[in-house]
Design a protein around this motif. Structure first.
Motif, mmCIF file in Angstrom:
data_model
loop_
_atom_site.group_PDB
_atom_site.id
_atom_site.type_symbol
_atom_site.label_atom_id
_atom_site.label_comp_id
_atom_site.label_asym_id
_atom_site.label_seq_id
_atom_site.Cartn_x
_atom_site.Cartn_y
_atom_site.Cartn_z
ATOM 1 N N UNK A 47 0.841 -1.201 0.000
ATOM 2 C CA UNK A 47 0.000 0.000 0.000
ATOM 3 C C UNK A 47 0.874 1.247 0.000
ATOM 4 N N UNK A 48 0.569 2.166 -0.900
ATOM 5 C CA UNK A 48 1.258 3.451 -0.964
ATOM 6 C C UNK A 48 0.253 4.558 -0.687
ATOM 7 N N UNK A 49 0.609 5.493 0.180
ATOM 8 C CA UNK A 49 -0.245 6.647 0.461
ATOM 9 C C UNK A 49 0.255 7.824 -0.373
ATOM 10 N N UNK A 50 -0.610 8.330 -1.245
ATOM 11 C CA UNK A 50 -0.274 9.456 -2.111
ATOM 12 C C UNK A 50 -1.031 10.696 -1.667
ATOM 13 N N UNK A 67 -4.993 4.220 -13.132
ATOM 14 C CA UNK A 67 -4.879 3.426 -11.900
ATOM 15 C C UNK A 67 -6.185 2.685 -11.661
ATOM 16 N N UNK A 68 -6.092 1.387 -11.467
ATOM 17 C CA UNK A 68 -7.288 0.552 -11.365
ATOM 18 C C UNK A 68 -8.153 0.931 -10.168
ATOM 19 N N UNK A 69 -7.540 1.175 -9.023
ATOM 20 C CA UNK A 69 -8.317 1.479 -7.826
ATOM 21 C C UNK A 69 -7.505 2.348 -6.882
ATOM 22 N N UNK A 70 -8.154 3.380 -6.328
ATOM 23 C CA UNK A 70 -7.508 4.272 -5.371
ATOM 24 C C UNK A 70 -8.508 4.569 -4.257
ATOM 25 N N UNK A 100 -5.767 12.595 0.259
ATOM 26 C CA UNK A 100 -4.836 11.738 -0.449
ATOM 27 C C UNK A 100 -5.525 10.444 -0.829
ATOM 28 N N UNK A 101 -4.740 9.492 -1.273
ATOM 29 C CA UNK A 101 -5.288 8.220 -1.735
ATOM 30 C C UNK A 101 -4.323 7.095 -1.377
ATOM 31 N N UNK A 102 -4.873 5.907 -1.198
ATOM 32 C CA UNK A 102 -4.055 4.716 -0.980
ATOM 33 C C UNK A 102 -4.196 3.828 -2.207
#
Length: 243
Positions: A47-50, A67-70, A100-102
């Motif tokens: 998991x990356x937090x943007x 991106x498939x899912x955020x 933000x998004x993961x």
């Protein structure tokens, strides 16, 4: 490798890909070299937090919509064990749809690869860099296929590394800490809320995903090893106590 790029980016993961896309959009001749086979990252579920700002950069580079899912982070709660109160941040207060998004690393890397392909950026996979040699006004980049020179070299290869021999000075600083990562379910935590808890032994972060949370728990190496060797119910109990 044909042509002479002005910039060589070592690593075609998200960081290297965004650098390559931005340089190409600015008209700078660029080539990306990656040690991995194309698509090797596809099953990487880290998991990356943007941040919101990162989304804007990815949109400009033509990556975000691929991106498939955020999972959106609409609220952040920060607290410290043994201390009164919490710090709360919300997207609504800032007039943003999300703070933000993961995203999964594999999904982001795949979106970057498609964007590079669409933009016709030169990418060489299965091309590990063996050495970097500074020269007058340029840098020599050696691979199994020979050496190419560039005015600039950006290292964005993460854990893959450059087998640089004596050409690069390296310095390592051990932190004597380990990050345990995994997926958890939180019955009382809103699915769009991210939490950071300072436990006294290391920070604990919970990041929203589709129907659960990703956990990143930093602690002393000895504590981490003890949890890894404990019965399955022990890590869950320790996590509940820490939170």
């Amino acid at each position: 490798m044909s042509g002479t790029p002005r910039v060589i980016v070592v690593g075609a993961g998200p960081v290297g890909a965004v650098a390559g896309l931005a340089l190409a959009a600015a008209g700078v001749p660029v080539r990306l070299l990656d040690a991995r086979a194309r698509g090797a990252w596809r099953h990487d579920r880290r998991a990356l937090a943007l941040s919101w700002g990162s989304r804007l950069v990815l949109e400009r580079c033509g990556v975000w919509t691929r991106i498939a899912q955020a999972a959106p982070i609409r609220r952040v709660s920060v607290s410290e064990r043994g201390m009164f109160g919490t710090l709360e941040l919300s997207a609504g207060e800032l007039g943003l749809p999300a703070l933000g998004y993961v995203v999964e690393y594999g999904a982001l890397a795949d979106a970057c690869a498609i964007a590079l392909e669409t933009a016709a950026v030169d990418v060489a996979h299965e091309t590990p860099v063996q050495a970097l040699t500074p020269r007058e006004g340029s840098v020599g980049v050696r691979t199994e296929g020979g050496e190419v020179r560039a005015a600039w070299v950006l290292l964005a290869d993460g854990a893959e590394g450059v087998d640089s021999g004596q050409t690069l000075a390296r310095r390592e600083q051990p932190y004597r800490q380990i990050a345990l990562v995994g997926d958890v379910r939180c019955a009382r935590l809103d699915p769009s809320t991210a939490c950071e808890r300072f436990t006294g032994r290391g920070p604990l972060a919970l990041l929203p995903r589709a129907d659960h949370h990703a956990c990143v728990w930093v602690m002393p190496a000895d504590d981490a090893q003890a949890l890894l060797e404990a019965p399955p119910e022990r890590p869950s109990t320790a996590l509940t106590q820490a939170a």
